[in-house]
Design an enzyme around this catalytic site. Structure first.
Site, short mmCIF file in Angstrom:
data_model
loop_
_atom_site.label_atom_id
_atom_site.label_comp_id
_atom_site.label_asym_id
_atom_site.label_seq_id
_atom_site.Cartn_x
_atom_site.Cartn_y
_atom_site.Cartn_z
N ALA A 171 0.84 -1.21 0.00
CA ALA A 171 0.00 0.00 0.00
C ALA A 171 0.87 1.26 0.00
CB ALA A 171 -0.92 -0.02 1.22
N SER A 205 17.82 -4.26 15.39
CA SER A 205 19.16 -3.67 15.26
C SER A 205 19.70 -3.13 16.58
CB SER A 205 19.13 -2.55 14.21
OG SER A 205 20.37 -1.91 14.16
N GLY A 261 6.97 -2.51 15.83
CA GLY A 261 6.36 -2.39 17.15
C GLY A 261 7.07 -1.37 18.02
N ASP A 319 1.63 -8.91 18.71
CA ASP A 319 1.28 -8.78 20.13
C ASP A 319 0.11 -7.84 20.43
OD1 ASP A 319 3.26 -10.56 20.74
OD2 ASP A 319 4.74 -9.04 21.25
N ARG A 331 -7.52 -29.58 21.61
CA ARG A 331 -8.76 -29.97 22.30
C ARG A 331 -9.17 -31.40 21.93
NH1 ARG A 331 -13.31 -27.71 24.47
NH2 ARG A 331 -12.29 -25.69 24.47
N ARG A 368 -6.85 -35.29 29.32
CA ARG A 368 -5.61 -34.62 29.73
C ARG A 368 -5.82 -33.12 29.96
NH1 ARG A 368 -1.42 -37.42 25.44
NH2 ARG A 368 -0.95 -39.23 26.73
N GLY A 427 3.60 -13.20 23.65
CA GLY A 427 3.21 -12.01 24.41
C GLY A 427 4.14 -11.85 25.60
N LYS A 487 -15.84 -32.52 34.14
CA LYS A 487 -14.99 -32.08 33.02
C LYS A 487 -13.62 -32.74 33.20
CE LYS A 487 -13.40 -28.08 30.54
NZ LYS A 487 -12.94 -26.73 30.65
O1 F6P Z 1 6.71 -10.30 17.59
C1 F6P Z 1 6.57 -10.09 18.99
C2 F6P Z 1 7.03 -11.29 19.67
O2 F6P Z 1 6.35 -12.28 19.02
C3 F6P Z 1 6.84 -11.52 21.15
O3 F6P Z 1 5.58 -11.88 21.58
C4 F6P Z 1 7.84 -12.61 21.39
O4 F6P Z 1 8.19 -12.72 22.71
C5 F6P Z 1 8.98 -12.15 20.56
O5 F6P Z 1 8.41 -11.48 19.47
C6 F6P Z 1 9.91 -13.20 20.07
O6 F6P Z 1 10.88 -12.59 19.29
P1 F6P Z 1 12.10 -13.31 18.59
O7 F6P Z 1 11.55 -13.95 17.36
O8 F6P Z 1 13.07 -12.24 18.27
O9 F6P Z 1 12.59 -14.30 19.56
#
Ligand code: F6P
Length: 329
Positions: free
Chosen positions: A26, A77, A106, A133, A160, A168, A176, A219
């Site tokens: 884009a 970097s 990010g 994330d 599941r 189990r 995250g 369950k």
């Molecule tokens: O892209 C974000 C993220 O996925 C985080 O949730 C995760 O902890 C991290 O990147 C992992 O990064 P890398 O691939 O550099 O280990």
């Protein structure tokens, strides 16, 4: 003062996210539509330091909208964190007569961009949020989040089947490091029996209580979604501790979905979000905007300063969390 933008560049940085290619497409197409010269910088800020720039034409971004990863490659970097690295990067932008830059990534990407414009304010920079994330302030959703969620939920659905067949308990770790957005929505959509996220203090006792409640209504299997950055420790530690207190299940297993969540073809939502943000980033550069991120708020394009995007944290929807706990019972 508004400056005349003639040549711009685009890069992707940090963890790749499905939809980054749609955003690059884009940017390139709308730049060319506005008679701008557009360069792709390879491997994020590393390529800016190394002078790895590629002139992009319309056909260079053909056939990429459906592809995961990023055709521009990416990197985290370390050199860009130093004044020397940023100076080299600036000199390369000047060598290519670039007056505007769009960075897709990010928190780390925007932190680098903020530092850079403090030192070199003559380059206008805008940020497009691309991370699975969804942990960026200033936008309801980040590019890649929806695809990662769909991947995680598909994995949970498969788990599941086997969890149910074998009676189990499964602990499924999702990504995250600092946020539980992926975990929370995966738990809701995957019908999980529990969720552990960094934003909430949950004890092993709380979790055991919840699982025992489920066992009371016969369950005999369950799935608990664990965000990487949860406060109780590694998913393996959690599984071991829970095992000491429950004898409901035939066995307890751990699955780490890991980088599977980062790959794959972007969903429609991610493709549209990426297209909207990439398209508008070019228009915003032409309007003279700089030092801001673009996002989507209530379905409208929203601008937020780099400062706020990197210093403020996006809050998890507490009502959704309350709901997830109730529905898990
Ligand atoms: O892209 C974000 C993220 O996925 C985080 O949730 C995760 O902890 C991290 O990147 C992992 O990064 P890398 O691939 O550099 O280990």
């Amino acid at each position: 003062m508004k400056k005349d933008i003639k040549r711009i560049a685009v890069l992707t940085s940090g963890g790749d996210a499905p939809g980054m290619n749609a955003a690059v497409r884009a940017v390139v197409r709308n730049a060319i539509n506005n008679d701008l010269h557009i360069y792709g910088i390879m491997r994020g800020y590393e390529g800016m330091i190394n002078g790895d720039f590629k002139r992009l034409e319309t056909s260079d971004v053909s056939n990429i909208i459906h592809r995961g990863g990023t055709i521009l490659k990416t990197a985290r970097s370390q050199r860009f964190m130093t004044p020397e690295g940023r100076k080299l990067a600036y000199e390369n932008l000047i060598d290519h007569d670039i007056d505007g830059l769009i960075v897709i990534g990010g928190n780390g990407t925007f932190t680098g961009a903020q530092k850079f414009i403090e030192e070199y304010p003559d380059i206008n920079i805008l940020g497009v949020p691309g991370t699975i994330d969804n942990d960026l302030y200033g936008t309801d959703f980040t590019i890649g989040f929806d695809t990662a969620l769909n991947t995680a939920v598909e994995a949970v659905d498969r788990i599941r089947d086997t969890a149910d067949s074998h009676n189990r308990l499964f602990f499924v770790e999702v990504m995250g490091r600092h946020s539980g957005f992926i975990a929370l929505q995966t738990a809701i959509a995957g019908g999980a029996g529990g969720v552990l996220i960094p934003e909430e203090d949950t004890t092993i006792e709380d979790l055991v209580k919840l699982l025992k409640k489920g066992a009371k209504r016969s369950k005999l299997f369950s799935i608990v979604i664990v965000a990487e950055g949860n406060k109780l420790g590694t998913v393996y530690d959690i599984a071991r501790k829970v095992e000491e207190h429950v004898d409901i299940y035939d066995d307890i297993k751990v699955t780490v979905i890991g980088h599977l969540q980062r790959g794959g073809s972007p969903t429609t939502l991610d493709r549209v979000l990426a297209s909207v943000l990439g398209f508008h980033a070019v228009e915003a550069l032409l309007e003279g905007k700089t030092g801001q991120t673009l996002g989507l708020k209530n379905n409208n394009v929203h601008f937020c300063s780099f400062h706020d995007a990197i210093t403020k944290s996006k809050t998890l929807n507490k009502d959704m969390l309350r709901m997830a706990h109730i529905l898990a019972q």
